[in-house]
Design an enzyme around this catalytic site. Structure first.
Site, mmCIF file in Angstrom:
data_model
loop_
_atom_site.group_PDB
_atom_site.id
_atom_site.type_symbol
_atom_site.label_atom_id
_atom_site.label_comp_id
_atom_site.label_asym_id
_atom_site.label_seq_id
_atom_site.Cartn_x
_atom_site.Cartn_y
_atom_site.Cartn_z
ATOM 1 C CG HIS A 108 -1.290 5.989 -3.119
ATOM 2 N ND1 HIS A 108 -1.226 5.186 -2.009
ATOM 3 C CD2 HIS A 108 -1.556 5.163 -4.169
ATOM 4 C CE1 HIS A 108 -1.445 3.920 -2.371
ATOM 5 N NE2 HIS A 108 -1.646 3.891 -3.665
ATOM 6 C CD GLU A 125 -0.838 2.748 -7.319
ATOM 7 O OE1 GLU A 125 -1.819 1.987 -7.357
ATOM 8 O OE2 GLU A 125 -0.115 2.878 -6.315
ATOM 9 N NE ARG A 202 -5.058 -0.684 4.962
ATOM 10 C CZ ARG A 202 -4.161 -0.717 5.948
ATOM 11 N NH1 ARG A 202 -4.366 -0.015 7.052
ATOM 12 N NH2 ARG A 202 -3.086 -1.452 5.841
#
Length: 327
Positions: A108, A125, A202
């Site tokens: 990310h 996260e 990805r």
């Protein structure tokens, strides 16, 4: 519970319980039903967006004077509930993920890259492992020493050489800053606390195909752009304090979020530490007590404690992952 806002009069305040938003995924399963009792539309549900103001899955309040309100609208029109915190969007997102199969290897961006290229926040996260089948593992980091080596190893598909894999078990906790190559492996059930972003690049998807026979899109150039090279493994300063038979574990205090585990064995009394508090039950049953009012809690129950709630208590036998906005 009530409090007074100048020029607004008396406002009713109580915990904001939120309806789950389910996301179908190619790697999803049915543990959100078997473990948490949710009524799922099918057996390929990968994510419960438990607390979300993100447009791809906005939570709706289920109780109290704001019943039926979407969280993004509540943030925009009743910022006093959140301590008049700044920001255009509700900054946090809590998910429960059921990885029936491996998630893609991904990375990310940070805020600067995300805002410039995607028009939204970056994504830092963290993960609390609710449960994991024997032999489960995650991808967490990489072995490239330069950005050029990273690009070359991705281009040549040298996944075993590039990716770092770590075995996991129930109760483990991982911090995943933006720029970290990562993947949740099959057989893992996770509570994820993250920035409110849905930007994922990805790197590799095991050459899987969807129901139409198409491979999912990869984002190799963006991944190379945003990956931290060499990889960094953050050191956690975990602190635990006992409160009788109950305990509070502090996992993280960052610019994005502060994350805690509340293990309730009998009764645990708590005091507000942030502008507002998010909480999700990951195991067990009990009650949340606020201003003399009792609210039943069960696995998967998620709520926000607004700014005006200064103290509360928990009773029963349960584990809760809680978060507050960053320091």
């Amino acid at each position: 519970m009530q409090y007074y806002i100048k020029n607004r009069g008396v406002i009713d305040v109580e915990p904001l319980f939120l309806k789950p938003v389910f996301q179908e995924k190619i790697w999803g399963g049915n543990q959100l039903h078997t473990v948490f009792g949710f009524d799922l539309p099918n057996d390929s549900i990968g994510e419960d967006w438990a607390i979300s103001g993100h447009p791809h899955g906005v939570s709706v309040v289920e109780n109290g004077p704001y019943k039926g309100w979407q969280l993004d609208k509540l943030w925009a029109e009743h910022r006093e509930l959140f301590g008049n915190a700044e920001g255009d969007v509700f900054p946090l997102l809590t998910k429960i993920l059921d990885a029936e199969d491996d998630l893609s290897v991904q990375v990310h961006p940070d805020d600067a890259y995300g805002l410039k290229h995607e028009g939204e926040l970056g994504k830092t996260e963290c993960w609390y492992i609710i449960d994991a089948k024997p032999g489960s593992e995650i991808v967490y980091g990489h072995n490239a020493q330069t950005r050029e080596e990273l690009a070359e190893m991705i281009e040549n598909g040298q996944w075993e050489r590039l990716l770092r894999r770590i075995p996991v078990k129930k109760g483990d906790f991982f911090y995943v800053p933006s720029g970290t190559i990562h993947a949740i492996g099959r057989g893992i059930l996770i509570l994820e606390t993250q920035q409110s972003s849905d930007t994922t690049y990805r790197v590799y998807d095991y050459d899987r195909k969807d129901e139409q026979g198409n491979k999912r899109e990869l984002h190799v150039q963006q991944s190379v752009d945003v990956t931290t090279v060499p990889a960094i493994s953050p050191e956690l300063e975990v602190q635990e304090t006992k409160h009788g038979e109950s305990s509070i574990i502090s996992y993280l205090k960052t610019d994005f979020f502060n994350v805690y585990e509340w293990e309730v064995a009998g009764r645990l009394s708590l005091t507000k530490e942030g502008a507002y508090t998010l909480m999700t039950v990951v195991e067990g049953y009990g009650n949340l007590i606020v201003d003399g009012q009792t609210y039943e809690m069960q696995p998967g129950s998620s709520c926000i404690l607004p700014s005006a709630i200064q103290t509360w208590a928990l009773e029963g036998e349960m584990k809760i992952i809680a978060s507050t906005p960053g320091k």
